[in-house]
Design a protein around this motif. Structure first.
Motif, PDB file in Angstrom:
ATOM      1  N   ASN A  32      30.619  38.723  47.561  1.00  0.00           N
ATOM      2  CA  ASN A  32      29.497  39.613  46.678  1.00  0.00           C
ATOM      3  C   ASN A  32      29.843  40.705  45.947  1.00  0.00           C
ATOM      4  N   VAL A  33      31.004  41.247  46.147  1.00  0.00           N
ATOM      5  CA  VAL A  33      31.563  42.193  45.238  1.00  0.00           C
ATOM      6  C   VAL A  33      31.879  41.591  44.047  1.00  0.00           C
ATOM      7  N   CYS A  34      32.516  40.675  43.894  1.00  0.00           N
ATOM      8  CA  CYS A  34      32.998  39.892  42.711  1.00  0.00           C
ATOM      9  C   CYS A  34      31.824  39.459  41.695  1.00  0.00           C
ATOM     10  N   LYS A  35      30.845  39.148  42.484  1.00  0.00           N
ATOM     11  CA  LYS A  35      29.715  38.581  41.656  1.00  0.00           C
ATOM     12  C   LYS A  35      29.019  39.367  40.572  1.00  0.00           C
ATOM     13  N   ALA A  36      29.492  40.694  40.815  1.00  0.00           N
ATOM     14  CA  ALA A  36      28.955  41.746  39.750  1.00  0.00           C
ATOM     15  C   ALA A  36      29.680  41.506  38.316  1.00  0.00           C
ATOM     16  N   CYS A  37      30.883  40.729  38.401  1.00  0.00           N
ATOM     17  CA  CYS A  37      31.245  40.520  37.096  1.00  0.00           C
ATOM     18  C   CYS A  37      31.731  39.336  37.011  1.00  0.00           C
ATOM     19  N   HIS A  38      31.793  38.169  37.990  1.00  0.00           N
ATOM     20  CA  HIS A  38      32.155  36.927  37.720  1.00  0.00           C
ATOM     21  C   HIS A  38      31.164  35.919  38.180  1.00  0.00           C
ATOM     22  N   LYS A  39      30.900  34.925  37.235  1.00  0.00           N
ATOM     23  CA  LYS A  39      30.050  33.856  37.730  1.00  0.00           C
ATOM     24  C   LYS A  39      31.144  32.544  38.196  1.00  0.00           C
ATOM     25  N   LYS A  58      46.365  28.606  35.302  1.00  0.00           N
ATOM     26  CA  LYS A  58      47.237  29.590  35.095  1.00  0.00           C
ATOM     27  C   LYS A  58      46.203  30.851  34.801  1.00  0.00           C
ATOM     28  N   ALA A  59      46.828  32.190  34.572  1.00  0.00           N
ATOM     29  CA  ALA A  59      46.141  33.311  34.351  1.00  0.00           C
ATOM     30  C   ALA A  59      45.511  33.118  32.918  1.00  0.00           C
ATOM     31  N   GLY A  60      44.347  33.492  32.889  1.00  0.00           N
ATOM     32  CA  GLY A  60      43.631  33.205  31.612  1.00  0.00           C
ATOM     33  C   GLY A  60      43.033  31.942  31.195  1.00  0.00           C
ATOM     34  N   HIS A  61      42.603  31.325  32.319  1.00  0.00           N
ATOM     35  CA  HIS A  61      42.074  30.000  32.341  1.00  0.00           C
ATOM     36  C   HIS A  61      40.854  29.661  31.696  1.00  0.00           C
ATOM     37  N   ALA A  62      39.966  30.733  31.755  1.00  0.00           N
ATOM     38  CA  ALA A  62      38.466  30.492  31.230  1.00  0.00           C
ATOM     39  C   ALA A  62      38.446  30.432  29.676  1.00  0.00           C
ATOM     40  N   GLY A  64      37.190  30.731  26.206  1.00  0.00           N
ATOM     41  CA  GLY A  64      36.101  31.506  25.541  1.00  0.00           C
ATOM     42  C   GLY A  64      36.080  32.968  25.963  1.00  0.00           C
ATOM     43  N   TYR A  65      36.709  33.167  27.063  1.00  0.00           N
ATOM     44  CA  TYR A  65      36.808  34.734  27.604  1.00  0.00           C
ATOM     45  C   TYR A  65      37.892  35.540  26.901  1.00  0.00           C
ATOM     46  N   LYS A  66      37.540  36.623  26.462  1.00  0.00           N
ATOM     47  CA  LYS A  66      38.759  37.501  26.151  1.00  0.00           C
ATOM     48  C   LYS A  66      39.304  38.629  26.964  1.00  0.00           C
ATOM     49  N   TYR A  67      40.628  37.884  27.470  1.00  0.00           N
ATOM     50  CA  TYR A  67      41.378  38.508  28.328  1.00  0.00           C
ATOM     51  C   TYR A  67      42.123  39.868  27.875  1.00  0.00           C
ATOM     52  N   SER A  68      42.482  40.468  28.460  1.00  0.00           N
ATOM     53  CA  SER A  68      43.464  41.398  28.028  1.00  0.00           C
ATOM     54  C   SER A  68      44.995  41.139  27.820  1.00  0.00           C
ATOM     55  N   GLU A  69      45.634  41.813  27.057  1.00  0.00           N
ATOM     56  CA  GLU A  69      47.102  41.384  26.709  1.00  0.00           C
ATOM     57  C   GLU A  69      47.740  41.241  28.038  1.00  0.00           C
ATOM     58  N   ALA A  70      47.624  42.193  28.775  1.00  0.00           N
ATOM     59  CA  ALA A  70      48.425  42.376  29.900  1.00  0.00           C
ATOM     60  C   ALA A  70      48.206  41.234  30.732  1.00  0.00           C
ATOM     61  N   HIS A  71      47.088  40.733  30.905  1.00  0.00           N
ATOM     62  CA  HIS A  71      46.592  39.675  31.607  1.00  0.00           C
ATOM     63  C   HIS A  71      47.152  38.494  31.307  1.00  0.00           C
ATOM     64  N   LEU A  72      47.168  38.132  29.803  1.00  0.00           N
ATOM     65  CA  LEU A  72      47.726  36.869  29.192  1.00  0.00           C
ATOM     66  C   LEU A  72      49.129  36.999  29.449  1.00  0.00           C
ATOM     67  N   THR A  77      50.324  32.019  37.793  1.00  0.00           N
ATOM     68  CA  THR A  77      49.538  30.908  38.239  1.00  0.00           C
ATOM     69  C   THR A  77      48.815  31.131  39.712  1.00  0.00           C
ATOM     70  N   TRP A  78      47.501  30.707  39.534  1.00  0.00           N
ATOM     71  CA  TRP A  78      46.700  31.138  40.724  1.00  0.00           C
ATOM     72  C   TRP A  78      46.629  30.518  41.793  1.00  0.00           C
ATOM     73  N   ASP A  79      48.080  30.521  42.509  1.00  0.00           N
ATOM     74  CA  ASP A  79      48.307  29.851  43.785  1.00  0.00           C
ATOM     75  C   ASP A  79      47.809  30.801  44.944  1.00  0.00           C
ATOM     76  N   ASN A  97      45.924  45.547  33.269  1.00  0.00           N
ATOM     77  CA  ASN A  97      44.612  44.524  33.272  1.00  0.00           C
ATOM     78  C   ASN A  97      43.274  45.112  33.143  1.00  0.00           C
ATOM     79  N   LYS A  98      42.494  44.430  32.687  1.00  0.00           N
ATOM     80  CA  LYS A  98      40.758  45.294  32.654  1.00  0.00           C
ATOM     81  C   LYS A  98      39.895  44.643  33.676  1.00  0.00           C
ATOM     82  N   MET A  99      40.439  44.340  34.936  1.00  0.00           N
ATOM     83  CA  MET A  99      39.591  44.203  35.911  1.00  0.00           C
ATOM     84  C   MET A  99      39.442  45.335  36.681  1.00  0.00           C
ATOM     85  N   ALA A 100      38.598  46.010  36.583  1.00  0.00           N
ATOM     86  CA  ALA A 100      38.087  47.262  37.269  1.00  0.00           C
ATOM     87  C   ALA A 100      37.569  47.134  38.583  1.00  0.00           C
ATOM     88  N   PHE A 101      38.463  46.761  39.389  1.00  0.00           N
ATOM     89  CA  PHE A 101      38.384  46.507  40.817  1.00  0.00           C
ATOM     90  C   PHE A 101      39.436  46.934  41.559  1.00  0.00           C
TER      91      PHE A 101
HETATM   92  C1  HEC Z   1      34.213  45.111  37.778  1.00  0.00           C
HETATM   93  C2  HEC Z   1      34.317  43.890  37.283  1.00  0.00           C
HETATM   94  C3  HEC Z   1      35.009  43.016  38.228  1.00  0.00           C
HETATM   95  C4  HEC Z   1      35.058  42.930  39.555  1.00  0.00           C
HETATM   96  C5  HEC Z   1      34.178  43.488  40.721  1.00  0.00           C
HETATM   97  C6  HEC Z   1      36.052  41.655  39.865  1.00  0.00           C
HETATM   98  N1  HEC Z   1      36.600  41.145  38.806  1.00  0.00           N
HETATM   99 FE1  HEC Z   1      37.939  39.731  38.717  1.00  0.00          FE
HETATM  100  N2  HEC Z   1      38.137  40.052  36.697  1.00  0.00           N
HETATM  101  C7  HEC Z   1      37.245  41.094  35.919  1.00  0.00           C
HETATM  102  C8  HEC Z   1      38.011  40.968  34.664  1.00  0.00           C
HETATM  103  C9  HEC Z   1      37.356  41.944  33.584  1.00  0.00           C
HETATM  104  C10 HEC Z   1      38.982  40.257  34.591  1.00  0.00           C
HETATM  105  C11 HEC Z   1      39.999  39.782  33.471  1.00  0.00           C
HETATM  106  C12 HEC Z   1      41.236  40.600  33.367  1.00  0.00           C
HETATM  107  C13 HEC Z   1      41.746  40.915  32.042  1.00  0.00           C
HETATM  108  O1  HEC Z   1      41.740  40.201  31.222  1.00  0.00           O
HETATM  109  O2  HEC Z   1      42.681  41.818  31.975  1.00  0.00           O
HETATM  110  C14 HEC Z   1      39.211  39.633  35.865  1.00  0.00           C
HETATM  111  C15 HEC Z   1      40.005  38.376  36.330  1.00  0.00           C
HETATM  112  C16 HEC Z   1      40.020  37.723  37.487  1.00  0.00           C
HETATM  113  C17 HEC Z   1      40.770  36.615  37.706  1.00  0.00           C
HETATM  114  C18 HEC Z   1      41.716  36.078  37.003  1.00  0.00           C
HETATM  115  C19 HEC Z   1      41.032  34.726  36.203  1.00  0.00           C
HETATM  116  C20 HEC Z   1      41.938  34.224  35.112  1.00  0.00           C
HETATM  117  O3  HEC Z   1      41.313  33.112  34.271  1.00  0.00           O
HETATM  118  O4  HEC Z   1      43.333  34.476  34.979  1.00  0.00           O
HETATM  119  C21 HEC Z   1      40.465  36.366  38.963  1.00  0.00           C
HETATM  120  C22 HEC Z   1      41.061  35.306  40.069  1.00  0.00           C
HETATM  121  C23 HEC Z   1      39.640  37.312  39.481  1.00  0.00           C
HETATM  122  N3  HEC Z   1      39.248  38.080  38.580  1.00  0.00           N
HETATM  123  C24 HEC Z   1      39.054  37.287  40.845  1.00  0.00           C
HETATM  124  C25 HEC Z   1      38.085  38.160  41.327  1.00  0.00           C
HETATM  125  C26 HEC Z   1      37.771  38.334  42.570  1.00  0.00           C
HETATM  126  C27 HEC Z   1      37.817  37.085  43.532  1.00  0.00           C
HETATM  127  C28 HEC Z   1      37.096  39.404  42.814  1.00  0.00           C
HETATM  128  C29 HEC Z   1      36.135  39.853  43.957  1.00  0.00           C
HETATM  129  C30 HEC Z   1      36.946  39.918  45.263  1.00  0.00           C
HETATM  130  C31 HEC Z   1      37.042  40.104  41.483  1.00  0.00           C
HETATM  131  N4  HEC Z   1      37.753  39.325  40.597  1.00  0.00           N
HETATM  132  C32 HEC Z   1      36.334  41.330  41.281  1.00  0.00           C
HETATM  133  C33 HEC Z   1      36.297  41.702  36.407  1.00  0.00           C
HETATM  134  C34 HEC Z   1      36.103  41.643  37.819  1.00  0.00           C
END
Ligand code: HEC
Length: 121
Positions: A32-39, A58-62, A64-72, A77-79, A97-101
Motif C-alpha cells: 500500500n505504501v508503494c502505491k502512492a508513487c508506483h502503478k 535492469k534498474a531504469g526498466h520503465a 518513458g520514465y525520467k530516472y535520476s542519474e544515480a539510479h541509471l 538488476t532487480w533480482d 536516488n530520488k525514491m523518497a522512501f
Molecule cells: C515517495 C514515492 C515512492 C514510494 C513511496 C516508493 N517509491 Fe519506488 N521509486 C520512486 C522513485 C521516484 C523511483 C525512481 C528512483 C530514481 O530514479 O532515482 C523509484 C524506483 C523504484 C524501483 C526501481 C525501478 C526501476 O525501473 O529501476 C523499484 C523496484 C521500486 N521503486 C519499488 C518500490 C516499492 C516496492 C515500494 C514500496 C515498498 C516503493 N518503491 C515505494 C518513488 C517511490
C-alpha cells in the motif's frame, strides 16, 4: 461430540486462511505504501516508474520514465537479493536516488512485496 468440535475448528481455520491463500496475486498490505508513487500497470508512470515487469529487469526498466542519474548509473538488476536490500534501505543501495522512501523495516514485508512484484508480468 468431540469430533464435531474438532471438525469445526479445522473448518474455521481453513476459512480464516482462505483470504490469504486464494488471492496470492493481490497486492500485500505492505505494498500500500508503494502505491502512492508506483502503478503496477505497464507503461503507467507516476511519481515513480511503473513496477510492471520490474522483477529480473535492469534498474531504469520503465520506458518513458525520467530516472535520476544515480539510479541509471547503479547498473543493478532487480533480482531477489538486490530488491531485498533496496526495499529495506533504498538510499543505502542507490545513494542519491530520488525514491523518497525510507524503506520497509519488516523482513516479512520485504518478502511479501518481492513475491508480489514477481507476479507483475
Ligand atoms: C515517495 C514515492 C515512492 C514510494 C513511496 C516508493 N517509491 Fe519506488 N521509486 C520512486 C522513485 C521516484 C523511483 C525512481 C528512483 C530514481 O530514479 O532515482 C523509484 C524506483 C523504484 C524501483 C526501481 C525501478 C526501476 O525501473 O529501476 C523499484 C523496484 C521500486 N521503486 C519499488 C518500490 C516499492 C516496492 C515500494 C514500496 C515498498 C516503493 N518503491 C515505494 C518513488 C517511490
Amino acid at each position: 461430540m468431540l469430533t464435531t468440535k474438532k471438525l469445526g475448528l479445522v473448518l474455521g481455520a481453513a476459512l480464516l486462511a482462505a483470504p490469504f491463500t486464494a488471492s496470492a496475486a493481490d497486492a500485500p498490505a505492505a505494498f500500500n505504501v508503494c502505491k502512492a508513487c508506483h502503478k503496477v500497470e505497464a507503461g503507467k508512470n507516476g511519481v515513480g516508474p511503473s513496477l510492471f515487469g520490474v522483477f529480473g529487469a535492469k534498474a531504469g526498466h520503465a520506458e518513458g520514465y525520467k530516472y535520476s542519474e544515480a539510479h541509471l548509473k547503479s547498473g543493478l538488476t532487480w533480482d531477489e537479493a538486490t530488491l531485498a536490500k533496496y526495499l529495506a534501505d533504498p538510499k543505502a543501495v542507490v545513494p542519491g536516488n530520488k525514491m523518497a522512501f525510507v524503506g520497509l523495516k519488516k523482513p516479512d514485508d520485504v518478502t511479501a512485496v518481492i513475491a508480489y512484484l514477481k507476479t507483475l508480468k
